[in-house]
Scaffold this motif. Structure first.
Motif, PDB file in Angstrom:
ATOM      1  N   GLU A   9      22.418 -10.870   3.010  1.00 33.90           N
ATOM      2  CA  GLU A   9      22.036 -11.080   4.400  1.00 33.90           C
ATOM      3  C   GLU A   9      20.514 -11.160   4.491  1.00 33.90           C
ATOM      4  OE1 GLU A   9      23.792  -7.626   6.221  1.00 33.90           O
ATOM      5  OE2 GLU A   9      25.780  -8.531   6.259  1.00 33.90           O
ATOM      6  N   PRO A  10      19.928 -12.337   4.245  1.00 35.37           N
ATOM      7  CA  PRO A  10      18.469 -12.445   4.221  1.00 35.37           C
ATOM      8  C   PRO A  10      17.847 -12.226   5.596  1.00 35.37           C
ATOM      9  CG  PRO A  10      19.448 -14.612   4.119  1.00 35.37           C
ATOM     10  CD  PRO A  10      20.578 -13.621   4.027  1.00 35.37           C
ATOM     11  N   ARG A  11      16.700 -11.596   5.609  1.00 34.57           N
ATOM     12  CA  ARG A  11      15.936 -11.419   6.856  1.00 34.57           C
ATOM     13  C   ARG A  11      15.074 -12.637   7.143  1.00 34.57           C
ATOM     14  NH1 ARG A  11      14.664  -5.023   7.180  1.00 34.57           N
ATOM     15  NH2 ARG A  11      16.692  -4.411   6.377  1.00 34.57           N
ATOM     16  N   GLU A  12      14.760 -13.388   6.091  1.00 31.30           N
ATOM     17  CA  GLU A  12      14.039 -14.656   6.238  1.00 31.30           C
ATOM     18  C   GLU A  12      14.389 -15.532   5.049  1.00 31.30           C
ATOM     19  OE1 GLU A  12       9.738 -13.754   4.321  1.00 31.30           O
ATOM     20  OE2 GLU A  12      10.064 -12.948   6.319  1.00 31.30           O
ATOM     21  N   PHE A  14      16.324 -17.724   2.513  1.00 31.71           N
ATOM     22  CA  PHE A  14      17.742 -17.727   2.144  1.00 31.71           C
ATOM     23  C   PHE A  14      17.942 -17.044   0.802  1.00 31.71           C
ATOM     24  CE2 PHE A  14      16.099 -21.683   0.380  1.00 31.71           C
ATOM     25  CZ  PHE A  14      16.684 -21.752  -0.872  1.00 31.71           C
ATOM     26  N   VAL A  15      19.187 -16.700   0.517  1.00 32.22           N
ATOM     27  CA  VAL A  15      19.590 -16.200  -0.790  1.00 32.22           C
ATOM     28  C   VAL A  15      20.676 -17.134  -1.314  1.00 32.22           C
ATOM     29  CG1 VAL A  15      19.050 -13.783  -0.299  1.00 32.22           C
ATOM     30  CG2 VAL A  15      21.368 -14.627   0.112  1.00 32.22           C
ATOM     31  N   LEU A  16      20.840 -17.144  -2.613  1.00 36.97           N
ATOM     32  CA  LEU A  16      21.855 -17.981  -3.233  1.00 36.97           C
ATOM     33  C   LEU A  16      23.019 -17.114  -3.675  1.00 36.97           C
ATOM     34  CD1 LEU A  16      22.474 -20.882  -4.169  1.00 36.97           C
ATOM     35  CD2 LEU A  16      21.456 -20.268  -6.354  1.00 36.97           C
ATOM     36  N   THR A  17      24.230 -17.488  -3.285  1.00 39.47           N
ATOM     37  CA  THR A  17      25.438 -16.793  -3.705  1.00 39.47           C
ATOM     38  C   THR A  17      26.349 -17.812  -4.379  1.00 39.47           C
ATOM     39  OG1 THR A  17      26.644 -17.169  -1.651  1.00 39.47           O
ATOM     40  CG2 THR A  17      25.262 -15.200  -1.755  1.00 39.47           C
ATOM     41  N   HIS A  18      27.346 -17.313  -5.090  1.00 42.32           N
ATOM     42  CA  HIS A  18      28.308 -18.192  -5.741  1.00 42.32           C
ATOM     43  C   HIS A  18      29.693 -17.802  -5.260  1.00 42.32           C
ATOM     44  CE1 HIS A  18      29.656 -20.988  -8.780  1.00 42.32           C
ATOM     45  NE2 HIS A  18      30.494 -20.089  -9.267  1.00 42.32           N
ATOM     46  N   PHE A  19      30.443 -18.754  -4.701  1.00 41.69           N
ATOM     47  CA  PHE A  19      31.779 -18.512  -4.166  1.00 41.69           C
ATOM     48  C   PHE A  19      32.804 -18.970  -5.190  1.00 41.69           C
ATOM     49  CE2 PHE A  19      35.688 -19.611  -2.113  1.00 41.69           C
ATOM     50  CZ  PHE A  19      35.836 -18.705  -1.079  1.00 41.69           C
ATOM     51  N   ILE A  20      33.787 -18.110  -5.473  1.00 47.16           N
ATOM     52  CA  ILE A  20      34.890 -18.525  -6.330  1.00 47.16           C
ATOM     53  C   ILE A  20      36.209 -18.233  -5.628  1.00 47.16           C
ATOM     54  CG2 ILE A  20      33.621 -18.266  -8.486  1.00 47.16           C
ATOM     55  CD1 ILE A  20      35.178 -15.664  -8.954  1.00 47.16           C
ATOM     56  N   THR A  21      37.168 -19.089  -5.874  1.00 47.61           N
ATOM     57  CA  THR A  21      38.515 -18.918  -5.368  1.00 47.61           C
ATOM     58  C   THR A  21      39.311 -18.179  -6.437  1.00 47.61           C
ATOM     59  OG1 THR A  21      38.308 -21.009  -4.206  1.00 47.61           O
ATOM     60  CG2 THR A  21      40.516 -20.146  -4.479  1.00 47.61           C
ATOM     61  N   SER A  22      40.100 -17.197  -6.022  1.00 44.71           N
ATOM     62  CA  SER A  22      40.819 -16.369  -6.978  1.00 44.71           C
ATOM     63  C   SER A  22      42.285 -16.214  -6.598  1.00 44.71           C
ATOM     64  CB  SER A  22      40.171 -14.984  -7.050  1.00 44.71           C
ATOM     65  OG  SER A  22      40.886 -14.146  -7.923  1.00 44.71           O
ATOM     66  N   LYS A  23      43.128 -16.110  -7.604  1.00 40.12           N
ATOM     67  CA  LYS A  23      44.538 -15.803  -7.371  1.00 40.12           C
ATOM     68  C   LYS A  23      44.714 -14.327  -7.068  1.00 40.12           C
ATOM     69  CE  LYS A  23      46.427 -19.404 -10.320  1.00 40.12           C
ATOM     70  NZ  LYS A  23      47.163 -19.695 -11.555  1.00 40.12           N
ATOM     71  N   ASP A  24      43.785 -13.491  -7.536  1.00 38.06           N
ATOM     72  CA  ASP A  24      43.874 -12.042  -7.373  1.00 38.06           C
ATOM     73  C   ASP A  24      42.459 -11.492  -7.172  1.00 38.06           C
ATOM     74  OD1 ASP A  24      44.027  -9.241  -7.774  1.00 38.06           O
ATOM     75  OD2 ASP A  24      45.715  -9.460  -9.158  1.00 38.06           O
ATOM     76  N   ILE A  25      42.084 -11.287  -5.910  1.00 37.88           N
ATOM     77  CA  ILE A  25      40.726 -10.874  -5.562  1.00 37.88           C
ATOM     78  C   ILE A  25      40.337  -9.576  -6.256  1.00 37.88           C
ATOM     79  CG2 ILE A  25      39.211 -10.143  -3.670  1.00 37.88           C
ATOM     80  CD1 ILE A  25      40.823 -11.998  -1.835  1.00 37.88           C
ATOM     81  N   LYS A  53      27.787  -7.685  -6.079  1.00 43.33           N
ATOM     82  CA  LYS A  53      26.362  -7.876  -6.377  1.00 43.33           C
ATOM     83  C   LYS A  53      26.230  -7.858  -7.883  1.00 43.33           C
ATOM     84  CE  LYS A  53      21.692  -6.365  -5.166  1.00 43.33           C
ATOM     85  NZ  LYS A  53      21.141  -7.484  -5.853  1.00 43.33           N
ATOM     86  N   LEU A  54      25.715  -8.928  -8.432  1.00 44.78           N
ATOM     87  CA  LEU A  54      25.590  -9.097  -9.874  1.00 44.78           C
ATOM     88  C   LEU A  54      24.133  -9.409 -10.177  1.00 44.78           C
ATOM     89  CD1 LEU A  54      27.202  -9.229 -12.522  1.00 44.78           C
ATOM     90  CD2 LEU A  54      27.593 -11.649 -12.057  1.00 44.78           C
ATOM     91  N   ALA A  55      23.423  -8.400 -10.706  1.00 40.22           N
ATOM     92  CA  ALA A  55      21.981  -8.516 -10.964  1.00 40.22           C
ATOM     93  C   ALA A  55      21.278  -8.871  -9.649  1.00 40.22           C
ATOM     94  CB  ALA A  55      21.702  -9.505 -12.076  1.00 40.22           C
ATOM     95  N   ASN A  56      20.637 -10.026  -9.585  1.00 45.56           N
ATOM     96  CA  ASN A  56      19.902 -10.423  -8.387  1.00 45.56           C
ATOM     97  C   ASN A  56      20.634 -11.501  -7.585  1.00 45.56           C
ATOM     98  OD1 ASN A  56      19.605 -12.454 -10.229  1.00 45.56           O
ATOM     99  ND2 ASN A  56      17.416 -12.716  -9.936  1.00 45.56           N
ATOM    100  N   SER A  57      21.966 -11.514  -7.684  1.00 44.16           N
ATOM    101  CA  SER A  57      22.767 -12.508  -6.981  1.00 44.16           C
ATOM    102  C   SER A  57      24.079 -11.876  -6.528  1.00 44.16           C
ATOM    103  CB  SER A  57      23.045 -13.698  -7.913  1.00 44.16           C
ATOM    104  OG  SER A  57      23.604 -14.769  -7.195  1.00 44.16           O
TER     105      SER A  57
END
Length: 143
Positions: A9-12, A14-25, A53-57
């Motif tokens: 949730e950036p205050r100014e 942007f941040v980069l995230t990676h979205f993956i679709t999963s059969k089992d979250i 949260k994985l390292a800086n992402s």
């Protein structure tokens, strides 16, 4: 870590995230936590994403589905052919051999051990849904 630092949730800017679709979250969240050392900062239920949260992402993990009103012709699904991919997560590490050994002991499945290439050592693994993850260490100065 405060909630504002643990969620994407950036205050100014942007941040980069990676979205993956999963059969089992839960299974996928556990992989990114237990194998790669991430922190589950939001645990999702059906229809709700988990965030790791994985390292800086961050990795956002949710079930497939769609279309939706903002992506009317798009359906999200897990990979169906492990020999074909159009993108992958790239994890840069300081010591690839140490990561390879530690992550393998924690359950990661690698395609090969680390291999030397022109400017880096690298290897690839798969997450529980079959997503390809490159692990690489720079070994020469890039110009």
């Amino acid at each position: 870590m405060t909630p504002s630092e643990s969620l994407p949730e950036p205050r100014e800017g942007f941040v980069l995230t990676h979205f993956i679709t999963s059969k089992d979250i839960r299974r996928s969240s556990a992989f990114y936590r237990d194998v790669l050392g991430g922190e589950i900062v939001q645990e999702g239920e059906k229809g709700e994403p988990s965030i790791v949260k994985l390292a800086n992402s961050w990795i956002l993990i949710n079930v497939g589905g769609g279309p939706t009103d903002d992506k009317p012709d798009v359906v999200l699904d897990v990979p169906t052919d492990p020999k074909r991919t159009s993108s992958f997560l790239n994890v840069r590490v300081a010591d690839i051999q140490a990561c390879y050994e530690a992550w393998r002991k924690r359950g990661a499945t690698f395609l090969t051990p680390p291999k030397q290439h022109a400017y880096e050592k690298r290897c690839y693994m798969r997450d529980p849904d079959g997503y390809l993850i490159e692990v690489g260490q720079t070994t020469a100065e890039l110009h």
